[in-house]
Design an enzyme around this catalytic site. Structure first.
Site, PDB file in Angstrom:
ATOM      1  N   SER A 303       0.823  -1.206   0.000  1.00 53.98           N
ATOM      2  CA  SER A 303       0.000   0.000   0.000  1.00 53.98           C
ATOM      3  C   SER A 303       0.855   1.253   0.000  1.00 53.98           C
ATOM      4  O   SER A 303       1.885   1.312   0.648  1.00 53.98           O
ATOM      5  CB  SER A 303      -0.916   0.042   1.227  1.00 53.98           C
ATOM      6  OG  SER A 303      -1.664   1.251   1.199  1.00 53.98           O
ATOM      7  N   LYS A 358      -4.853  -6.452   3.434  1.00 54.16           N
ATOM      8  CA  LYS A 358      -4.741  -5.371   2.431  1.00 54.16           C
ATOM      9  C   LYS A 358      -6.127  -5.024   1.903  1.00 54.16           C
ATOM     10  O   LYS A 358      -6.462  -3.854   1.689  1.00 54.16           O
ATOM     11  CB  LYS A 358      -3.842  -5.804   1.273  1.00 54.16           C
ATOM     12  CG  LYS A 358      -3.789  -4.800   0.095  1.00 54.16           C
ATOM     13  CD  LYS A 358      -3.379  -3.403   0.519  1.00 54.16           C
ATOM     14  CE  LYS A 358      -3.080  -2.457  -0.594  1.00 54.16           C
ATOM     15  NZ  LYS A 358      -4.191  -1.921  -1.372  1.00 54.16           N
ATOM     16  N   HIS A 361      -7.704  -3.045   4.469  1.00 55.76           N
ATOM     17  CA  HIS A 361      -7.069  -1.713   4.399  1.00 55.76           C
ATOM     18  C   HIS A 361      -7.827  -0.881   3.373  1.00 55.76           C
ATOM     19  O   HIS A 361      -8.198   0.271   3.617  1.00 55.76           O
ATOM     20  CB  HIS A 361      -5.609  -1.848   4.001  1.00 55.76           C
ATOM     21  CG  HIS A 361      -4.997  -0.564   3.528  1.00 55.76           C
ATOM     22  ND1 HIS A 361      -5.201  -0.057   2.261  1.00 55.76           N
ATOM     23  CD2 HIS A 361      -4.217   0.325   4.165  1.00 55.76           C
ATOM     24  CE1 HIS A 361      -4.579   1.094   2.134  1.00 55.76           C
ATOM     25  NE2 HIS A 361      -3.968   1.353   3.273  1.00 55.76           N
ATOM     26  N   ASN A 362      -8.082  -1.480   2.214  1.00 58.20           N
ATOM     27  CA  ASN A 362      -8.789  -0.744   1.155  1.00 58.20           C
ATOM     28  C   ASN A 362     -10.222  -0.445   1.541  1.00 58.20           C
ATOM     29  O   ASN A 362     -10.757   0.612   1.195  1.00 58.20           O
ATOM     30  CB  ASN A 362      -8.717  -1.525  -0.154  1.00 58.20           C
ATOM     31  CG  ASN A 362      -7.379  -1.340  -0.837  1.00 58.20           C
ATOM     32  OD1 ASN A 362      -6.362  -1.169  -0.171  1.00 58.20           O
ATOM     33  ND2 ASN A 362      -7.368  -1.366  -2.150  1.00 58.20           N
ATOM     34  N   GLU A 365     -10.040   2.423   3.694  1.00 62.39           N
ATOM     35  CA  GLU A 365      -9.677   3.526   2.791  1.00 62.39           C
ATOM     36  C   GLU A 365     -10.910   4.089   2.082  1.00 62.39           C
ATOM     37  O   GLU A 365     -11.128   5.305   2.022  1.00 62.39           O
ATOM     38  CB  GLU A 365      -8.667   3.007   1.774  1.00 62.39           C
ATOM     39  CG  GLU A 365      -8.309   3.901   0.613  1.00 62.39           C
ATOM     40  CD  GLU A 365      -7.515   3.124  -0.432  1.00 62.39           C
ATOM     41  OE1 GLU A 365      -6.451   2.594  -0.090  1.00 62.39           O
ATOM     42  OE2 GLU A 365      -7.965   3.054  -1.589  1.00 62.39           O
TER      43      GLU A 365
HETATM   44  C1  6PG Z   1      -3.099   1.422  -1.873  1.00 60.82           C
HETATM   45  C2  6PG Z   1      -4.306   1.662  -2.764  1.00 60.82           C
HETATM   46  C3  6PG Z   1      -4.102   0.875  -4.051  1.00 60.82           C
HETATM   47  C4  6PG Z   1      -5.004   1.277  -5.171  1.00 60.82           C
HETATM   48  C5  6PG Z   1      -6.384   0.815  -4.918  1.00 60.82           C
HETATM   49  C6  6PG Z   1      -7.450   1.712  -5.429  1.00 60.82           C
HETATM   50  O1  6PG Z   1      -3.285   0.876  -0.771  1.00 60.82           O
HETATM   51  O2  6PG Z   1      -2.017   1.798  -2.321  1.00 60.82           O
HETATM   52  O3  6PG Z   1      -5.465   1.185  -2.104  1.00 60.82           O
HETATM   53  O4  6PG Z   1      -4.196  -0.488  -3.735  1.00 60.82           O
HETATM   54  O5  6PG Z   1      -4.923   2.610  -5.428  1.00 60.82           O
HETATM   55  O6  6PG Z   1      -6.499  -0.354  -5.622  1.00 60.82           O
HETATM   56  O7  6PG Z   1      -8.645   1.029  -5.173  1.00 60.82           O
HETATM   57  P1  6PG Z   1      -9.935   1.349  -6.004  1.00 60.82           P
HETATM   58  O8  6PG Z   1      -9.521   1.439  -7.448  1.00 60.82           O
HETATM   59  O9  6PG Z   1     -10.810   0.167  -5.721  1.00 60.82           O
HETATM   60  O10 6PG Z   1     -10.457   2.639  -5.451  1.00 60.82           O
END
Ligand code: 6PG
Length: 650
Positions: A303, A358, A361-362, A365
């Site tokens: 990430s 992870k 985490h998303n 996010e």
């Molecule tokens: C990270 C981000 C990375 C990516 C995501 C975006 O932790 O660096 O989360 O993994 O930018 O895949 O997710 P979406 O395209 O689903 O918003």
């Protein structure tokens, strides 16, 4: 820490030649460059041999026998754990045969040579050495020029000699990367900048992806010693064993295709590291499949986006811990560092646990992003411009800072012409799937991660742009007033919702840990999320300590206090937004979930009754703690005793 440039895995280099040619000096220099141990063969002579040589008497083959076997034993022992360099005259072929007994495949000979005069002058200037120049002639008489050695002329400077030798070594690279997309390129540069010798591979697709690796290498000086490939077998052969190969390709079938293409060229004990946003279930399948082939599969969440991958991402490795330990030095080297300088990379747990966390985490996010969007909705409705909203966020930083708050401030200040760029962006939010998987996981595990679902569905709702425009004409009220919401209440509502977001996210991880028996460490997980990753924040730093005392945020006094003091604010904010029809999906979900999870007696009893009425699914009774289930024939109108049912869950 500069990574050693090692010769191909575990090689013993014998630096040979007559006395005075410089074996020890060059051998020690080369060992320093390669960061491998150096041994001076003269240190292994018996006292009798040293005494004999010091009196000017040459050694016989018999004198040398034990000495040569001692050096062979040293080399053999060293090869078990490392490469090494041994300086030894090894003048005769028969001596060299003893020295390389049983380790021929791992032995390299370097023959330093010069004229008699050159070496005699050197010997005469060297003191404290037991070999006198008078013995030099017998050395030259004994010397049998080796046929399979690299010959280095001592007229070169020591540095030039070491360079010449290094060029000849079958130097294998330490770490391989497949897939030179945005993240793959950043990780490659990060590794190279830390001194890791890497091999880089990108497929060749005529007129679509051609010479990607070789052109990428030319772009950055830190890639000077990186090896570029677009032929997979050559890429694999360039790596020292056990190989460490990181895939940075799109999740899904591309991963399986690369694995299939790699397998024929891999050796038992090699490791494949999947650094993409792969689904943790697929990671488990790949882990099991490759385990059956003797290949380690490590699912690694990475990430931090493009910048994080270059400067230091947060890294979440899962899989077999022994396999992880082989790649650990490299991953820790490139990871972001926490406030104590420790790497934001830590072994998560077995199987797909790395990709699972992870994914969550998303999920967290998504919610953090939606909460900021909800806050902006309110501030915009209050008449603030983008710049003014950014100013307000600047004021929040001392108590509520996060990476996402910082980048949102930057985004809000970006102008294009006389308008803000953000106002020109189409309001339909995409996603690559991790929020979707997180919502599926929360449903499959039966955990109410309502905020992740709310943020995901907010994105899905945004995609119905045409429908929203049409519906707004039908249903929006005319006299929408400016929200009567103070900045302070909004700030408290935002902080309240963030606590709920982290509570739900870590709760889901804890439930998964128990379900899959991963034994995850929430405090350590929060620690590696304090830097490098997208959800890094001051609050995450606080959680590192919090999770040392409990796995349940709602049981922690600081959390209880924080929620209590902020609860009235979010109730006011959400109520006002409902009244004036402002969409704040995640802010509102936070308080609705909170009200739900803090209700001792809920309406779920009615749900049970309804289910029992039409499906006879049975129900438990409040006064009966035996676990007994009951059924009632709800259609009969006279009062009757419910019939007890087996202790089965319905
Ligand atoms: C990270 C981000 C990375 C990516 C995501 C975006 O932790 O660096 O989360 O993994 O930018 O895949 O997710 P979406 O395209 O689903 O918003």
């Amino acid at each position: 820490m500069k990574q050693a440039i090692h010769p191909s895995k575990h090689t013993v280099i014998f630096m040979m030649g007559v006395s005075g040619v410089g074996k020890s000096t060059i051998g020690a220099l080369l060992a320093k460059q390669l960061e491998v141990p150096f041994f001076d063969g003269d240190d292994y002579h018996s006292k009798a041999n040293i005494s004999k040589m010091s009196k000017g008497a040459p050694l016989t083959d018999l004198d040398r026998h034990d000495w040569l076997h001692a050096l062979n034993a040293l080399a053999t022992q060293q090869l078990k754990t490392n490469s090494c360099i041994i300086a030894c005259s090894a003048l005769k072929e028969s001596y060299r045969t003893i020295l390389e007994t049983a380790i021929e495949a791992s032995t390299k000979w370097i023959f330093l040579h010069g004229t008699f005069q050159q070496i005699k002058e050197r010997l005469q200037h060297r003191n404290h050495h037991f070999m006198t120049s008078d013995l030099l002639q017998s050395q030259f008489d004994t010397l049998e020029i080796p046929q399979n050695a690299l010959q280095i002329d001592i007229h070169l400077s020591p540095k030039e000699m070491v360079t010449e030798i290094q060029k000849s070594l079958p130097i294998k690279t330490q770490f391989g990367l497949i897939g030179l997309g945005v993240m793959g390129k950043s990780l490659s540069r990060n590794l190279a900048q830390k001194g890791v010798r890497i091999s880089m591979y990108n497929r060749h697709v005529t007129e679509v992806e051609e010479d990607i690796a070789i052109n990428f290498k030319k772009e950055f000086k830190e890639l000077a010693s990186a090896l570029p490939f677009d032929v997979l077998p050559d890429f694999v052969k360039s790596l020292e064993t056990p190989r460490k190969i990181m895939l940075m390709v799109n999740s899904g079938s591309a991963i399986d295709a690369v694995i299939e293409n790699l397998l024929p060229f891999l050796s038992q004990g090699d490791s494949i590291i999947d650094g993409g946003n792969s689904n943790y279930n697929k990671t488990k399948e790949r882990f099991d499949f490759l385990k059956s082939k003797g290949i380690h599969f490590i699912g690694v969440g990475v990430s931090g986006g493009e910048e994080g991958a270059l400067k230091g991402p947060s890294i979440m490795p899962g899989g077999d811990i022994k396999a992880y330990q082989q790649v650990q030095p490299f991953l820790e080297l490139i990871a972001a560092k926490d406030k104590n300088g420790a790497p934001c990379c830590s072994y998560i747990g077995n199987e797909g646990s790395g990709h699972f966390v992870k994914m969550i985490h998303n999920g967290i996010e998504y919610v953090e992003m939606q909460l900021l969007a909800d806050v902006c909705t309110v501030l915009k409705a209050k008449g603030n411009t983008s710049d003014q909203i950014a100013d307000i966020f600047e004021q929040w930083k001392p108590t509520t800072n996060s990476y996402l708050l910082e980048i949102t401030s930057t985004i809000l200040r970006k102008k294009e012409g006389d308008d803000w760029l953000v106002n020109k962006i189409m309001d339909t939010a995409g996603n690559k799937g991790t929020g979707n998987w997180a919502t599926i996981a929360t449903a499959e595990l039966g955990v109410p991660s309502t905020l992740i679902a709310s943020a995901l569905f907010a994105r899905y709702t945004s995609f119905y742009k045409a429908e929203r425009v049409a519906a707004s004409k039908q249903f929006n009220s005319e006299n929408i007033t400016v929200p009567k919401i103070s900045i302070e209440d909004l700030h408290n509502a935002y902080q309240f919702a963030r606590i709920i977001n982290h509570y739900q996210g870590f709760k889901l991880i804890q439930e998964a840990s128990e379900h899959f028996k991963w034994a995850l460490n929430l405090s350590e997980l929060a620690r590696i999320w304090t830097n490098g990753c997208i959800i890094r924040s001051d609050y995450m730093i606080e959680l590192v300590t919090t999770f040392k005392t409990t796995n349940n945020l709602f049981a922690h006094k600081n959390t209880i206090q924080a929620l209590k003091t902020r609860k009235s604010a979010i109730k006011k904010v959400v109520s006002e937004c409902v009244l004036i029809e402002l969409p704040i999906p995640s802010l509102s979900n936070a308080i609705h979930f909170f009200n739900n999870i803090t209700t001792a007696n809920s309406s779920a009893n009615l749900i049970q009754a309804q289910r029992d009425y039409f499906g006879a699914h049975t129900y438990q009774r409040k006064e009966d703690d035996t676990g007994q289930f009951y059924h009632t024939d709800w259609k009969l109108n006279e009062p009757e005793k419910p019939t007890a049912h087996g202790n089965t869950s319905n």
